[in-house]
Design an enzyme around this catalytic site. Structure first.
Site, PDB file in Angstrom:
ATOM      1  N   LEU A  88      96.661 -83.936 -76.686  1.00 42.81           N
ATOM      2  CA  LEU A  88      98.074 -84.131 -76.395  1.00 42.81           C
ATOM      3  C   LEU A  88      98.809 -84.514 -77.649  1.00 42.81           C
ATOM      4  CD1 LEU A  88     100.335 -84.386 -74.360  1.00 42.81           C
ATOM      5  CD2 LEU A  88      99.661 -86.718 -74.027  1.00 42.81           C
ATOM      6  N   PHE A 102      95.065 -92.278 -70.526  1.00 47.01           N
ATOM      7  CA  PHE A 102      96.309 -91.895 -69.866  1.00 47.01           C
ATOM      8  C   PHE A 102      97.283 -91.352 -70.912  1.00 47.01           C
ATOM      9  CE2 PHE A 102      96.258 -94.714 -65.798  1.00 47.01           C
ATOM     10  CZ  PHE A 102      95.023 -94.178 -65.468  1.00 47.01           C
ATOM     11  N   GLU A 103      97.840 -90.188 -70.631  1.00 48.19           N
ATOM     12  CA  GLU A 103      98.764 -89.527 -71.545  1.00 48.19           C
ATOM     13  C   GLU A 103      99.997 -89.068 -70.774  1.00 48.19           C
ATOM     14  OE1 GLU A 103      96.696 -86.500 -73.752  1.00 48.19           O
ATOM     15  OE2 GLU A 103      95.023 -87.810 -74.228  1.00 48.19           O
ATOM     16  N   GLY A 104     100.866 -88.342 -71.469  1.00 46.04           N
ATOM     17  CA  GLY A 104     102.036 -87.757 -70.808  1.00 46.04           C
ATOM     18  C   GLY A 104     102.890 -88.810 -70.132  1.00 46.04           C
ATOM     19  N   MET A 137      94.092 -86.049 -74.860  1.00 42.11           N
ATOM     20  CA  MET A 137      93.080 -85.040 -75.133  1.00 42.11           C
ATOM     21  C   MET A 137      93.438 -83.764 -74.384  1.00 42.11           C
ATOM     22  SD  MET A 137      91.230 -87.070 -76.895  1.00 42.11           S
ATOM     23  CE  MET A 137      90.876 -88.808 -77.022  1.00 42.11           C
TER      24      MET A 137
END
Length: 510
Positions: free
Chosen positions: A10, A292-294, A1
Site C-alpha cells: 500500500l 491495518f491500512e487504507g 502490503m
C-alpha cells in the site's frame, strides 16, 4: 502490503495540512458527458496548498481503473499524496487508482489528494488519456511487470538453523518477513516448509474480514487453482510446528491492502476476538500482526488526545487485542506494520485537526500503539510507498535513502510531540520493540534501497556510525530489534538478496 505483482504494498503516504482559508474550485462542467476529473484547491496557506481531484463517472459503463495526469508550472513542487499511487517525470505527475477506489459505477465518484509547495495550479489535465473535462477515455497504461524469467532451479544455500533456539524465542536482532500464504501474485507461491531458517518471525498474509465492519476474520491457504503446488493444511501445520521447534514464530497478519477492518461496534469487536482466536488455535500460531491500512483506522472529529481515544474503531481494536493477549498469556507475540502516514505523520498532523478538514487517518495508529505499548513485541513501520515525512530535525525526508529509515525510526526511539503539541508527547518505545520495514526488491514496493544503504541505516541507529545528514536524537540503540520486509516470496524471486545480506548482518550486531 499489497497483492499485485508490480507493487505489492500500500502506498498511502502524505502530509496533510488544513489552514483556515477560502477554497478555490476549478471545475469542469457538471453535465460533461463521460468520466471527468475535477480539481479543487481545498486549502491555501500562502507558501503551499492542499489539492484534491474528484473522478466522477458520468458515463453508462463502469470504470475499472483510472489515471489522472497533470502538469505543475515551474516553481511549484509536489509533496505528499494519498488514495493514489504516483509517478512523475519533471513537472508532469500521474496518479493511478489504488485497489479500493479503481472501480467507479455510473454516477459514482472517488477522489485523491496531495500537497504542493508554490503558487501554481495544475494544467493540461487528462483522465485515462482524455481531457479531464470529459471525452472518450483510453485504457490506462499498465505498470511494467516484474521480469518473466523464473528464478534459478537451484536455490542459493541457506543458513542452517541455530543448534539452540534463542532465549525468549526471538533473537536480539530479528529478521521478519511476510509470506503470501492465502493468495498468489507474480512472485510465486512458497510452501511453509521451504521458508529458510533465517526468518525469525513469519507473518502469514493475510487474514481478511468477511465485510469491512463485520469483525469476522477468515484465513485459508491459497486455492490450488491459484497456487499450483500448495501444500495440504496438514502439511502446512506440520511445517509451522517444525519452524516453532527451531525457535521461530509464526503469526497471523490481519489486514493488508485489501483487508479493510473497521471495528465500529462492540459486537464486531467480540466477533474479531472469537474469529482470530479460532484461526490461531486451528494452526497453532504464536500471535498476531496488525497490518491495518487504507481506511481501517481513523479518528472522529474531536478525538484529539492520543492518550484517551474515543473513536470506536480505535477503542474497540485496543480492547480486542487486550482480550487476545489475556487469552494467550505472556508468550503471545504482537507485532504491527503501520505505514508512516498513520504514525510519523502524527508529528505534524493528528486526525482532522483543530479546524477540521485534515485527513482523519493522520496519526491514527498512535493511540493503538500507545495503549498497547506494554503488550507490543515489535513495531515495524513500513518505510516504503511513502511521501516525504518531516523528522525530528523539522526537515522533510524522502524514502529510498538511509536517512529516511534513520529519521523515521528515531522518532519512535526518541518520542515526539503529537501535532506539535509539547504537552502531548508520544513517549519513546523500548529499543527492543522497534524495527523498520523495507522492500525486499524493486518489485516489492516503492522506496527500495540496496542492502548497503539499509545496513548503513541500521549501523547509524545501533552504533551511531555511518550516519548521513540526520543525527539520531535517541543516541545509540544497541537493542534495536531488526528488519522487516515485504516479502519472503519476493525475496525468493530475487535470489534471496534481502535474506542473504541482512540475516548475517543482523546476527553480527552486538
Amino acid at each position: 502490503m499489497r497483492r499485485h505483482a508490480r507493487f505489492p504494498l500500500l502506498a498511502v503516504l502524505a502530509a496533510l495540512a488544513t489552514v483556515a482559508g477560502a477554497t478555490l474550485v476549478l471545475a469542469v462542467p457538471a453535465r460533461a458527458a463521460g468520466p471527468t476529473a475535477t480539481f479543487a484547491k481545498t486549502s491555501d496557506w500562502g507558501t503551499g496548498w492542499e489539492g484534491r481531484y474528484t473522478i466522477t463517472n458520468g458515463g453508462a459503463g463502469t470504470i475499472t481503473g483510472w489515471q489522472v495526469a497533470f502538469t505543475l508550472p515551474a516553481g511549484t513542487t509536489l509533496g505528499s499524496y494519498w488514495d493514489a499511487t504516483l509517478t512523475s517525470s519533471a513537472q508532469r505527475h500521474t496518479f493511478t487508482n489504488r485497489s479500493w477506489n479503481g472501480t467507479i459505477a455510473p454516477g459514482a465518484s472517488v477522489s485523491f489528494g496531495f500537497l504542493a509547495t508554490g503558487s501554481g495550479t495544475p494544467t493540461d489535465c487528462t483522465l485515462n488519456g482524455a481531457p479531464c473535462g470529459g471525452g472518450t477515455p483510453t485504457t490506462p497504461p499498465t505498470t511494467t511487470p516484474p521480469p518473466t524469467t523464473p528464478p534459478p532451479t537451484t536455490p542459493p544455500p541457506t543458513t542452517p538453523p541455530p543448534t539452540t533456539p534463542p532465549a525468549g524465542g526471538i533473537p536480539r536482532h530479528a529478521l521478519i518477513g511476510y509470506l503470501h500464504a492465502s493468495f498468489a501474485n507474480g512472485s510465486g507461491y512458497l510452501r511453509m516448509a521451504d521458508v529458510p531458517a533465517d526468518w525469525d518471525i513469519v507473518n502469514l498474509a493475510f487474514g481478511e474480514p468477511t465485510s469491512v465492519t463485520s469483525g469476522d476474520i477468515r484465513f485459508q491457504l491459497c486455492p490450488a487453482s491459484e497456487c499450483p503446488g500448495v501444500e495440504t493444511e496438514a502439511e502446512f501445520v506440520a511445517a509451522i510446528r517444525a519452524k516453532q521447534q527451531q525457535g521461530k514464530k509464526v503469526l497471523l497478519s490481519i489486514g493488508g491492502q485489501n483487508g479493510q477492518v473497521q471495528l465500529t461496534t462492540t459486537a464486531a469487536r467480540d466477533t474479531f476476538v472469537r474469529s482470530v482466536s479460532a484461526i490461531i488455535d486451528r494452526y497453532g500460531l504464536n500471535g498476531l500482526d496488525i497490518d491495518f491500512e487504507g481506511h481501517s483506522l481513523y479518528l472522529n472529529p474531536g478525538d484529539t488526545d492520543f492518550r484517551n481515544p474515543t473513536t470506536p474503531v480505535i477503542v474497540n481494536l485496543i480492547s480486542a487485542i487486550r482480550a487476545l493477549k489475556q487469552r494467550y498469556g505472556a508468550g503471545f507475540v504482537l507485532t504491527m506494520a503501520p505505514e508512516t502516514f498513520f504514525v510519523q505523520l502524527g508529528y505534524q498532523f493528528y486526525g482532522s485537526g483543530p479546524w477540521g478538514g485534515q485527513d482523519p487517518r493522520a496519526g491514527s495508529y498512535l493511540p493503538v500503539i500507545h495503549a498497547l505499548r506494554d503488550d507490543l513485541t515489535v513495531l515495524h513501520v513500513q518505510d516504503y510507498n511513502s511521501g516525504p515525512i518531516m523528522g525530528l530535525d523539522n526537515q522533510y525526508h524522502t524514502m529510498g535513502g538511509a536517512d529516511f529509515h534513520v529519521a523515521m525510526t528515531d522518532m519512535l526511539l526518541a518520542g515526539f510531540p503529537v501535532a506539535g503539541n509539547a504537552s502531548a508527547v508520544f513517549p519513546p518505545l523500548r529499543e527492543d520493540q522497534v524495527a523498520f520495514g523495507a522492500p525486499s526488491s524493486v518489485s516489492a514496493g516503492n522506496g527500495y534501497l540496496a542492502p548497503a544503504g539499509v545496513q548503513a541505516a541500521v549501523t547509524c541507529l545501533v552504533r551511531g556510525q555511518s550516519c548521513g545528514s540526520y543525527t539520531p536524537r535517541s543516541g545509540t540503540n544497541p537493542a534495536f530489534r531488526g528488519l522487516m520486509t515485504w516479502s519472503i516470496n519476493w525475496d525468493r524471486y530475487y535470489n534471496w538478496e534481502f535474506r542473504l545480506n541482512h540475516g548475517p548482518f543482523l546476527r553480527s550486531l552486538p
